[in-house]
Design a protein around this motif. Sequence first.
Motif, PDB file in Angstrom:
ATOM      1  N   THR A 189       0.804  -1.218   0.000  1.00  0.00           N
ATOM      2  CA  THR A 189       0.000   0.000   0.000  1.00  0.00           C
ATOM      3  C   THR A 189       0.837   1.267   0.000  1.00  0.00           C
ATOM      4  OG1 THR A 189      -1.771  -1.184   1.139  1.00  0.00           O
ATOM      5  CG2 THR A 189      -1.845   1.215   1.224  1.00  0.00           C
ATOM      6  N   VAL A 190       1.973   1.259   0.684  1.00  0.00           N
ATOM      7  CA  VAL A 190       2.852   2.431   0.684  1.00  0.00           C
ATOM      8  C   VAL A 190       3.220   2.800  -0.755  1.00  0.00           C
ATOM      9  CG1 VAL A 190       5.139   3.278   1.314  1.00  0.00           C
ATOM     10  CG2 VAL A 190       3.773   2.056   3.000  1.00  0.00           C
ATOM     11  N   GLY A 191       3.499   1.788  -1.573  1.00  0.00           N
ATOM     12  CA  GLY A 191       3.832   2.028  -2.974  1.00  0.00           C
ATOM     13  C   GLY A 191       2.649   2.566  -3.762  1.00  0.00           C
ATOM     14  N   TYR A 192       1.445   2.075  -3.476  1.00  0.00           N
ATOM     15  CA  TYR A 192       0.257   2.537  -4.190  1.00  0.00           C
ATOM     16  C   TYR A 192      -0.011   4.014  -3.904  1.00  0.00           C
ATOM     17  CZ  TYR A 192      -0.600  -2.511  -4.379  1.00  0.00           C
ATOM     18  OH  TYR A 192      -0.479  -3.862  -4.568  1.00  0.00           O
ATOM     19  N   VAL A 193       0.069   4.362  -2.629  1.00  0.00           N
ATOM     20  CA  VAL A 193      -0.179   5.755  -2.246  1.00  0.00           C
ATOM     21  C   VAL A 193       0.937   6.650  -2.778  1.00  0.00           C
ATOM     22  CG1 VAL A 193      -0.435   7.316  -0.278  1.00  0.00           C
ATOM     23  CG2 VAL A 193      -1.488   5.051  -0.215  1.00  0.00           C
ATOM     24  N   PHE A 194       2.159   6.113  -2.797  1.00  0.00           N
ATOM     25  CA  PHE A 194       3.287   6.867  -3.358  1.00  0.00           C
ATOM     26  C   PHE A 194       3.030   7.181  -4.829  1.00  0.00           C
ATOM     27  CE2 PHE A 194       7.394   6.876  -5.600  1.00  0.00           C
ATOM     28  CZ  PHE A 194       8.059   7.884  -4.913  1.00  0.00           C
ATOM     29  N   GLU A 195       2.608   6.169  -5.605  1.00  0.00           N
ATOM     30  CA  GLU A 195       2.312   6.434  -7.019  1.00  0.00           C
ATOM     31  C   GLU A 195       1.160   7.418  -7.166  1.00  0.00           C
ATOM     32  OE1 GLU A 195       0.931   4.486 -11.256  1.00  0.00           O
ATOM     33  OE2 GLU A 195       2.304   3.409  -9.984  1.00  0.00           O
ATOM     34  N   ALA A 196       0.136   7.290  -6.333  1.00  0.00           N
ATOM     35  CA  ALA A 196      -1.001   8.210  -6.414  1.00  0.00           C
ATOM     36  C   ALA A 196      -0.539   9.646  -6.195  1.00  0.00           C
ATOM     37  CB  ALA A 196      -2.064   7.831  -5.386  1.00  0.00           C
ATOM     38  N   GLY A 197       0.382   9.844  -5.238  1.00  0.00           N
ATOM     39  CA  GLY A 197       0.903  11.178  -4.971  1.00  0.00           C
ATOM     40  C   GLY A 197       1.708  11.722  -6.133  1.00  0.00           C
ATOM     41  N   VAL A 198       2.589  10.876  -6.694  1.00  0.00           N
ATOM     42  CA  VAL A 198       3.396  11.292  -7.849  1.00  0.00           C
ATOM     43  C   VAL A 198       2.489  11.621  -9.030  1.00  0.00           C
ATOM     44  CG1 VAL A 198       5.101  10.520  -9.554  1.00  0.00           C
ATOM     45  CG2 VAL A 198       5.432  10.006  -7.129  1.00  0.00           C
ATOM     46  N   ALA A 199       1.507  10.756  -9.273  1.00  0.00           N
ATOM     47  CA  ALA A 199       0.595  10.958 -10.404  1.00  0.00           C
ATOM     48  C   ALA A 199      -0.191  12.245 -10.257  1.00  0.00           C
ATOM     49  CB  ALA A 199      -0.353   9.762 -10.526  1.00  0.00           C
ATOM     50  N   LYS A 200      -0.575  12.559  -9.028  1.00  0.00           N
ATOM     51  CA  LYS A 200      -1.322  13.802  -8.800  1.00  0.00           C
ATOM     52  C   LYS A 200      -0.457  15.021  -9.120  1.00  0.00           C
ATOM     53  CE  LYS A 200      -4.333  16.019  -5.388  1.00  0.00           C
ATOM     54  NZ  LYS A 200      -5.503  15.978  -6.273  1.00  0.00           N
ATOM     55  N   LEU A 201       0.841  14.930  -8.808  1.00  0.00           N
ATOM     56  CA  LEU A 201       1.757  16.044  -9.058  1.00  0.00           C
ATOM     57  C   LEU A 201       2.044  16.234 -10.544  1.00  0.00           C
ATOM     58  CD1 LEU A 201       4.397  15.598  -6.195  1.00  0.00           C
ATOM     59  CD2 LEU A 201       2.719  17.439  -6.423  1.00  0.00           C
ATOM     60  N   VAL A 202       2.262  15.138 -11.260  1.00  0.00           N
ATOM     61  CA  VAL A 202       2.726  15.234 -12.652  1.00  0.00           C
ATOM     62  C   VAL A 202       1.635  14.943 -13.672  1.00  0.00           C
ATOM     63  CG1 VAL A 202       5.035  14.545 -11.928  1.00  0.00           C
ATOM     64  CG2 VAL A 202       3.462  12.809 -12.779  1.00  0.00           C
ATOM     65  N   GLY A 203       0.495  14.439 -13.216  1.00  0.00           N
ATOM     66  CA  GLY A 203      -0.548  14.018 -14.143  1.00  0.00           C
ATOM     67  C   GLY A 203      -1.410  15.142 -14.652  1.00  0.00           C
ATOM     68  N   GLY A 204      -2.418  14.770 -15.425  1.00  0.00           N
ATOM     69  CA  GLY A 204      -3.331  15.749 -15.987  1.00  0.00           C
ATOM     70  C   GLY A 204      -4.201  16.376 -14.915  1.00  0.00           C
ATOM     71  N   LYS A 205      -4.632  17.600 -15.180  1.00  0.00           N
ATOM     72  CA  LYS A 205      -5.489  18.328 -14.250  1.00  0.00           C
ATOM     73  C   LYS A 205      -6.785  18.704 -14.957  1.00  0.00           C
ATOM     74  CE  LYS A 205      -2.169  18.720 -11.073  1.00  0.00           C
ATOM     75  NZ  LYS A 205      -1.097  17.985 -11.779  1.00  0.00           N
ATOM     76  N   GLY A 206      -7.882  18.650 -14.209  1.00  0.00           N
ATOM     77  CA  GLY A 206      -9.166  19.073 -14.751  1.00  0.00           C
ATOM     78  C   GLY A 206      -9.564  18.304 -15.990  1.00  0.00           C
ATOM     79  N   GLU A 207      -9.907  19.033 -17.056  1.00  0.00           N
ATOM     80  CA  GLU A 207     -10.352  18.407 -18.298  1.00  0.00           C
ATOM     81  C   GLU A 207      -9.227  17.658 -19.000  1.00  0.00           C
ATOM     82  OE1 GLU A 207     -12.152  21.333 -20.745  1.00  0.00           O
ATOM     83  OE2 GLU A 207     -13.864  21.680 -19.398  1.00  0.00           O
ATOM     84  N   LYS A 208      -7.987  18.015 -18.693  1.00  0.00           N
ATOM     85  CA  LYS A 208      -6.839  17.363 -19.324  1.00  0.00           C
ATOM     86  C   LYS A 208      -6.553  15.991 -18.703  1.00  0.00           C
ATOM     87  CE  LYS A 208      -4.475  21.616 -20.730  1.00  0.00           C
ATOM     88  NZ  LYS A 208      -3.229  22.407 -20.637  1.00  0.00           N
ATOM     89  N   LYS A 209      -7.187  15.691 -17.575  1.00  0.00           N
ATOM     90  CA  LYS A 209      -6.945  14.411 -16.903  1.00  0.00           C
ATOM     91  C   LYS A 209      -7.827  13.335 -17.526  1.00  0.00           C
ATOM     92  CE  LYS A 209      -8.398  13.010 -12.799  1.00  0.00           C
ATOM     93  NZ  LYS A 209      -8.651  12.930 -11.344  1.00  0.00           N
ATOM     94  N   LYS A 210      -7.309  12.712 -18.568  1.00  0.00           N
ATOM     95  CA  LYS A 210      -8.048  11.666 -19.267  1.00  0.00           C
ATOM     96  C   LYS A 210      -7.679  10.300 -18.700  1.00  0.00           C
ATOM     97  CE  LYS A 210      -8.492  14.250 -23.590  1.00  0.00           C
ATOM     98  NZ  LYS A 210      -8.221  14.264 -25.054  1.00  0.00           N
ATOM     99  N   SER A 211      -8.687   9.514 -18.400  1.00  0.00           N
ATOM    100  CA  SER A 211      -8.460   8.190 -17.843  1.00  0.00           C
ATOM    101  C   SER A 211      -7.978   7.211 -18.913  1.00  0.00           C
ATOM    102  CB  SER A 211      -9.755   7.662 -17.222  1.00  0.00           C
ATOM    103  OG  SER A 211      -9.632   6.302 -16.857  1.00  0.00           O
ATOM    104  N   VAL A 212      -7.153   6.273 -18.486  1.00  0.00           N
ATOM    105  CA  VAL A 212      -6.717   5.193 -19.381  1.00  0.00           C
ATOM    106  C   VAL A 212      -7.919   4.417 -19.905  1.00  0.00           C
ATOM    107  CG1 VAL A 212      -5.426   3.017 -19.481  1.00  0.00           C
ATOM    108  CG2 VAL A 212      -4.478   4.962 -18.230  1.00  0.00           C
ATOM    109  N   GLU A 213      -8.961   4.326 -19.085  1.00  0.00           N
ATOM    110  CA  GLU A 213     -10.152   3.547 -19.463  1.00  0.00           C
ATOM    111  C   GLU A 213     -10.978   4.237 -20.547  1.00  0.00           C
ATOM    112  OE1 GLU A 213     -10.083   0.617 -18.180  1.00  0.00           O
ATOM    113  OE2 GLU A 213      -8.449   1.212 -16.840  1.00  0.00           O
ATOM    114  N   ASP A 214     -10.750   5.545 -20.762  1.00  0.00           N
ATOM    115  CA  ASP A 214     -11.541   6.302 -21.739  1.00  0.00           C
ATOM    116  C   ASP A 214     -10.835   6.485 -23.071  1.00  0.00           C
ATOM    117  OD1 ASP A 214     -13.541   6.611 -19.862  1.00  0.00           O
ATOM    118  OD2 ASP A 214     -12.695   8.477 -19.084  1.00  0.00           O
TER     119      ASP A 214
END
Length: 429
Positions: A189-214
């Motif tokens: 779980t430490v690794g999962y939360v770590f990735e979630a934090g990194v992804a939030k920092l470097v990932g898409g924001k708002g409308e630019k945050k497109k899911s892999v599933e879409d």
Amino acid sequence: MGVVNFIIENILTQASVTIALIAMLGLILQKKSTGQVISGSLKTMLGFMVLSAGSSIIVGSLIYFGHIFTEGFHMQGIIPSIEAINGQAMNELGLGRDIALTFLAIFVFNIIIARFTKWKYIFLTGQAILWMATMTTVFGYFAGLRGLALILVGGFIGGVFAVAMPAIAQPFVRKITGMDDIALGHFCTVGYVFEAGVAKLVGGKGEKKKSVEDLKLPAQFEFLQDTYLSLMVVMTPLYIITAAFAGEEFASTLSGNTHYLMFAFLQSIQFVVGVYVLLAGVRLLLGEIVPAFRGIAMRLVPNAKPALDCPVLFPFSPNAVIVGFITTTIGSIIAMFVLPVFGLAMILPGMLTAFFAGGTAGIFGNLTGGIRGAIIGGIVHGFFITLLPALLVTTFNSMGFVNATATDVDTVTAALLYAWLIGPLLKAF
């Protein structure tokens, strides 16, 4: 003691039996009819065993891939293996009884903590608890603890992890599943939360945050929106190219009478079959364990949630699982070359960890950062889960576990806490 050992070694270590018994208890507490109790218990066991069968198929395929990868790319390093540490601790140090009792103690402390705190989670992944028991027992032993103190301290620390990790992951799990009936019981779980934090920092924001599933693919590639077909497209060339690098002479020793490239192809398909079976087991298990668990929640631990193994999340974001697997593998390979530059051991990528932990981390990364977050976060996650085991190598060497380290970042975190904080404090007193 003989009866206790029998229960621990032959019942509690059999995860399917344990979960079936828990489901049975829940149904009895709800005063269900005899037929409903039997049906619900057996279907729970069946679902878990189907899930386990899928996992076993995947494991067999990945073990083969690990052999051809090591041969094909001539990598000499340490492959993290908590199983090897468990075996050496029981056989050479004689800690088998202590590990078994610590295993039981973690269960007991888990229920006590869940009953009297706001962390209402019952950790049901028995294998993960066994590895946590191994780690706390080994490090407690080398910190000078013996007998009842060794078991109680290890059980308490493991019990805290068993409720704290699901609690930390639950805000993410709630969004992933769209419900609050289950929790994540996996000591990565430490690794999962770590990735979630990194992804939030470097990932898409708002409308630019497109899911892999879409992801929308061109018409000629729409077949790739089928999880299993897209997984085949990724795994088949990966296996065949790696087998080609390993060479016919070596790869043929693994393929028997089948041509080594054809065998690699079949193993890649076997991997996909394993994923299909695993997800079928997940659906069957969830259909039974959640309703049955309400009985325990209502009586023993009000409002408790079952913390289940990571594959329970796979059906909710299957494309992210694939992305997480690939990117975590890439990150692990990068770390394999970078860490020795800083004087740390070369840790070879573990394909099982890359798939199960990496795939789950991919779901977390996709949730918080979309496609970009899942990709970048996955690579950083692969580096992170390679770094932590590398930090333990020197400590394990000093204990007599030569060229060994562990997997699952939560158990590694517990070991690092023992090595750097709890152990020195115990020796000081």
